[in-house]
Design a protein around this motif. Structure first.
Motif, PDB file in Angstrom:
ATOM      1  N   GLU A 130      43.139  12.127 -17.710  1.00  0.00           N
ATOM      2  CA  GLU A 130      44.557  12.477 -17.878  1.00  0.00           C
ATOM      3  C   GLU A 130      45.201  12.875 -16.544  1.00  0.00           C
ATOM      4  N   LEU A 131      44.480  13.677 -15.743  1.00  0.00           N
ATOM      5  CA  LEU A 131      45.048  14.172 -14.484  1.00  0.00           C
ATOM      6  C   LEU A 131      45.068  13.111 -13.386  1.00  0.00           C
ATOM      7  N   LEU A 132      44.072  12.218 -13.403  1.00  0.00           N
ATOM      8  CA  LEU A 132      43.903  11.304 -12.267  1.00  0.00           C
ATOM      9  C   LEU A 132      44.575   9.951 -12.443  1.00  0.00           C
ATOM     10  N   ASP A 133      44.888   9.578 -13.681  1.00  0.00           N
ATOM     11  CA  ASP A 133      45.432   8.237 -13.910  1.00  0.00           C
ATOM     12  C   ASP A 133      46.745   8.054 -13.134  1.00  0.00           C
ATOM     13  N   ASN A 134      46.793   6.991 -12.362  1.00  0.00           N
ATOM     14  CA  ASN A 134      47.984   6.681 -11.558  1.00  0.00           C
ATOM     15  C   ASN A 134      47.920   5.202 -11.178  1.00  0.00           C
ATOM     16  N   PRO A 135      49.039   4.640 -10.658  1.00  0.00           N
ATOM     17  CA  PRO A 135      49.062   3.183 -10.403  1.00  0.00           C
ATOM     18  C   PRO A 135      47.975   2.671  -9.460  1.00  0.00           C
ATOM     19  N   LYS A 136      47.453   3.514  -8.570  1.00  0.00           N
ATOM     20  CA  LYS A 136      46.399   3.046  -7.656  1.00  0.00           C
ATOM     21  C   LYS A 136      44.989   3.256  -8.205  1.00  0.00           C
ATOM     22  N   GLY A 137      44.901   3.952  -9.328  1.00  0.00           N
ATOM     23  CA  GLY A 137      43.600   4.136  -9.964  1.00  0.00           C
ATOM     24  C   GLY A 137      42.843   5.351  -9.452  1.00  0.00           C
ATOM     25  N   PHE A 138      41.591   5.483  -9.890  1.00  0.00           N
ATOM     26  CA  PHE A 138      40.793   6.656  -9.498  1.00  0.00           C
ATOM     27  C   PHE A 138      39.309   6.338  -9.399  1.00  0.00           C
ATOM     28  N   PHE A 139      38.591   7.254  -8.738  1.00  0.00           N
ATOM     29  CA  PHE A 139      37.125   7.260  -8.743  1.00  0.00           C
ATOM     30  C   PHE A 139      36.705   8.608  -9.313  1.00  0.00           C
ATOM     31  N   MET A 140      35.843   8.591 -10.315  1.00  0.00           N
ATOM     32  CA  MET A 140      35.390   9.835 -10.920  1.00  0.00           C
ATOM     33  C   MET A 140      33.872   9.868 -11.011  1.00  0.00           C
ATOM     34  N   MET A 141      33.273  10.950 -10.488  1.00  0.00           N
ATOM     35  CA  MET A 141      31.828  11.147 -10.607  1.00  0.00           C
ATOM     36  C   MET A 141      31.603  12.270 -11.618  1.00  0.00           C
ATOM     37  N   VAL A 142      30.752  12.014 -12.605  1.00  0.00           N
ATOM     38  CA  VAL A 142      30.456  13.017 -13.623  1.00  0.00           C
ATOM     39  C   VAL A 142      28.944  13.216 -13.674  1.00  0.00           C
ATOM     40  N   GLU A 143      28.488  14.450 -13.459  1.00  0.00           N
ATOM     41  CA  GLU A 143      27.053  14.720 -13.464  1.00  0.00           C
ATOM     42  C   GLU A 143      26.618  15.557 -14.670  1.00  0.00           C
ATOM     43  N   GLY A 144      25.571  15.098 -15.357  1.00  0.00           N
ATOM     44  CA  GLY A 144      24.881  15.929 -16.342  1.00  0.00           C
ATOM     45  C   GLY A 144      23.762  16.631 -15.580  1.00  0.00           C
ATOM     46  N   GLY A 145      24.064  17.802 -15.032  1.00  0.00           N
ATOM     47  CA  GLY A 145      23.163  18.421 -14.056  1.00  0.00           C
ATOM     48  C   GLY A 145      22.025  19.221 -14.648  1.00  0.00           C
ATOM     49  N   LYS A 146      22.193  19.669 -15.905  1.00  0.00           N
ATOM     50  CA  LYS A 146      21.175  20.572 -16.454  1.00  0.00           C
ATOM     51  C   LYS A 146      20.038  19.841 -17.163  1.00  0.00           C
ATOM     52  N   ILE A 147      20.150  18.508 -17.245  1.00  0.00           N
ATOM     53  CA  ILE A 147      19.026  17.714 -17.751  1.00  0.00           C
ATOM     54  C   ILE A 147      17.818  18.028 -16.867  1.00  0.00           C
ATOM     55  N   ASP A 148      18.061  18.028 -15.570  1.00  0.00           N
ATOM     56  CA  ASP A 148      17.024  18.330 -14.574  1.00  0.00           C
ATOM     57  C   ASP A 148      16.453  19.737 -14.740  1.00  0.00           C
ATOM     58  N   TRP A 149      17.322  20.716 -14.952  1.00  0.00           N
ATOM     59  CA  TRP A 149      16.856  22.108 -14.993  1.00  0.00           C
ATOM     60  C   TRP A 149      15.823  22.316 -16.100  1.00  0.00           C
ATOM     61  N   MET A 150      16.094  21.750 -17.278  1.00  0.00           N
ATOM     62  CA  MET A 150      15.150  21.968 -18.375  1.00  0.00           C
ATOM     63  C   MET A 150      13.940  21.042 -18.294  1.00  0.00           C
ATOM     64  N   CYS A 151      14.036  19.972 -17.511  1.00  0.00           N
ATOM     65  CA  CYS A 151      12.827  19.177 -17.252  1.00  0.00           C
ATOM     66  C   CYS A 151      11.910  19.936 -16.294  1.00  0.00           C
ATOM     67  N   HIS A 152      12.491  20.686 -15.353  1.00  0.00           N
ATOM     68  CA  HIS A 152      11.665  21.555 -14.490  1.00  0.00           C
ATOM     69  C   HIS A 152      10.881  22.542 -15.360  1.00  0.00           C
ATOM     70  N   ALA A 153      11.509  23.019 -16.433  1.00  0.00           N
ATOM     71  CA  ALA A 153      10.860  23.993 -17.325  1.00  0.00           C
ATOM     72  C   ALA A 153      10.011  23.313 -18.398  1.00  0.00           C
ATOM     73  N   ASN A 154      10.008  21.960 -18.408  1.00  0.00           N
ATOM     74  CA  ASN A 154       9.267  21.181 -19.413  1.00  0.00           C
ATOM     75  C   ASN A 154       9.740  21.455 -20.839  1.00  0.00           C
ATOM     76  N   ASP A 155      11.034  21.631 -20.988  1.00  0.00           N
ATOM     77  CA  ASP A 155      11.641  21.900 -22.291  1.00  0.00           C
ATOM     78  C   ASP A 155      12.303  20.608 -22.804  1.00  0.00           C
ATOM     79  N   ALA A 156      11.560  19.850 -23.623  1.00  0.00           N
ATOM     80  CA  ALA A 156      12.011  18.518 -24.057  1.00  0.00           C
ATOM     81  C   ALA A 156      13.232  18.580 -24.969  1.00  0.00           C
ATOM     82  N   ALA A 157      13.242  19.516 -25.928  1.00  0.00           N
ATOM     83  CA  ALA A 157      14.336  19.558 -26.911  1.00  0.00           C
ATOM     84  C   ALA A 157      15.673  19.910 -26.258  1.00  0.00           C
ATOM     85  N   THR A 158      15.644  20.839 -25.290  1.00  0.00           N
ATOM     86  CA  THR A 158      16.881  21.207 -24.589  1.00  0.00           C
ATOM     87  C   THR A 158      17.346  20.059 -23.704  1.00  0.00           C
TER      88      THR A 158
END
Ligand SMILES: [Zn+2]
Length: 457
Positions: A240-268
């Motif tokens: 909504e905020l970025l849409d404009n005639p020249k377009g946009f680049f958006m990076m979205v990270e799911g960062g906590k997938i890594d954190w719970m893999c460090h803890a070996n927590d599969a369900a989380t």
């Protein structure tokens, strides 16, 4: 004559469409990164979603898929800074470095190329905004630990929208570069609007913005708290905020997938992969309205935990759906266990801990042998011994009981882990939309940036 003219136009149009497949600009580019998300994380979540939720992940159904190598300049096993730099800037660097090459030379990220081409840029993450992966798109620092300096690079980038978790070290007065609390500097010196939690909704187009779930620390784990604003909400607002005639680049990270893999927590882990998939679906809904102008790329930066789908004790059978029995993250379980131990003092016993094991992991301590979550006598012995190591005697272990309970639970679900760090497994890069066909076969993580830089110009 007219026929000739239309033929000429048709040839031009054909050339233009062919060029999209090669190197022509794509108006809207989304790059999603699941931190620590490799093949096992994706397949575990796929199987769980099919069995428990009745349908697989969108990311696994995307039309183009490429196996992607991840090694760092100086290590077969990469950290998030080196892999983030590879994905953002297209060059290998040493572990720990952000936006600079192995010799310390400043690199240019795809987000910076997009900005300089007139596109608007958004950076969204479920961890802190100055954590390694998001920082790789705007920062240039030979140490990922320099949180305050990295946060200043964030403001200096001039990118249009930052959303998700808060900041690390936002008021570090010991920094040589200190010039004030970061949100304050952002608003007074750099012209950013700032919103916390549901304040996200009131942000309006036309002004650069920073929106955080809370000022410090990451967003909560989805298994503990999936209330708004979620990663999908930030993605929606970003559009909504970025849409404009020249377009946009958006990076979205799911960062906590890594954190719970460090803890070996599969369900989380899998709950956060599902949350990540929901954010990708927001982009997909947008792409369906702009099919010729939108590219969605989904990748992981490395594998974490050495997750495997199969365990010596369960042979050829798999019981992934048993992960549904877990009701909170390993962090929350440890916290509640600690509170219980504090309340009971020296009287704290294994019997006292049983109801918590049942509530958090679905463990069954009764006599019904057909109950799949029944704690067998060998498992009970292991748990009791670990309990004593953590709560009895002189040299107490910090988390022996909590770790043993989690391991026992994972094994019941036919899940195994080999590490509490990253591994060198390749990841999968998936793509949909304009230019997506170049993301197929076998690629390296640096190729993602190289391909995207041509497409965002
Ligand atoms: Zn990572």
């Amino acid at each position: 004559m007219r026929g000739g003219f239309y033929k000429f136009v048709a040839v031009l149009l054909t050339a233009a469409f062919c060029a999209v497949g090669a190197n022509a600009a794509v108006k809207y580019v989304f790059l999603f990164i699941g931190d620590g998300m490799s093949v096992p994380q994706r397949m575990m979540t796929e199987e769980f979603s099919r069995e428990v939720n009745g349908g697989g992940l969108y990311i696994n159904s995307m039309p183009f898929q490429a196996i992607t190598t991840t090694r760092a300049f100086d290590s077969f096993i990469t950290d998030s800074a080196a892999s983030g730099t590879a994905i953002a800037c297209g060059a290998k660097t040493r572990n720990g470095r952000l936006g600079v090459d192995a010799d310390g030379k400043k690199l240019v990220s795809v987000a910076e190329v997009a900005r300089d081409s007139g596109k608007k840029v958004g950076i969204i993450t479920s961890v802190t905004l100055n954590h390694a992966t998001p920082a790789a798109f705007y920062a240039h620092n030979d140490n990922r630990g320099n949180a305050y300096e990295i946060a200043l690079d964030m403001l200096e980038s001039g990118f249009d929208f930052f959303g998700g978790g808060g900041l690390d070290g936002r008021n570090n007065k010991d920094s040589k570069s200190y010039k004030g609390e970061i949100y304050d500097v952002a608003q007074k010196e750099y012209g950013y609007a700032f919103a916390e939690n549901m304040g996200l909704a009131s942000l309006e187009k036309g002004k650069k913005a920073i929106a955080v779930r809370q000022k410090d620390g990451a967003m909560p784990y989805a298994i503990d708290d999936d209330s708004s604003p979620t990663l999908a909400d930030y993605t929606q607002k970003g559009i909504e905020l970025l849409d404009n005639p020249k377009g946009f680049f958006m990076m979205v990270e799911g960062g906590k997938i890594d954190w719970m893999c460090h803890a070996n927590d599969a369900a989380t882990t899998l709950r956060d992969v599902i949350e990540f998939d929901k954010a990708v679906k927001v982009a997909y809904e947008f792409a369906k309205k702009h099919p010729k102008e939108t590219l969605i790329v989904v990748t992981g930066d490395h594998e974490t935990g050495g997750l495997t789908l199969g365990f010596a004790g369960t042979g050829y059978q798999s019981f992934i759906s048993r992960l549904a029995a877990q009701t909170c993250s390993f962090d929350t379980f440890k916290h509640r266990l600690g509170e219980l131990a504090k309340n009971r003092g020296e009287e704290f016993s294994f019997e006292d801990a049983k109801p918590l094991l049942t509530e958090c992991f679905g463990f069954y301590f009764g006599d019904d042998r057909d109950n799949p979550m029944r704690v067998r006598s060998a498992e009970k012995k292991q748990l009791e011994e670990a309990f004593d190591r953590q709560f009895k005697g002189e040299n107490r272990s910090h988390s022996a009981f909590a770790v043993t309970a989690l391991k026992c639970f994972n094994n019941k679900a036919s899940i195994g882990w080999t590490s509490d760090a990253h591994t060198a497994l390749p990841v999968i890069t998936s793509a949909y939309g304009a230019g997506a066909e170049t993301f197929s076969g076998a690629i390296d993580n640096t190729d993602i940036s190289k391909k995207l830089k041509k497409l965002v110009k």
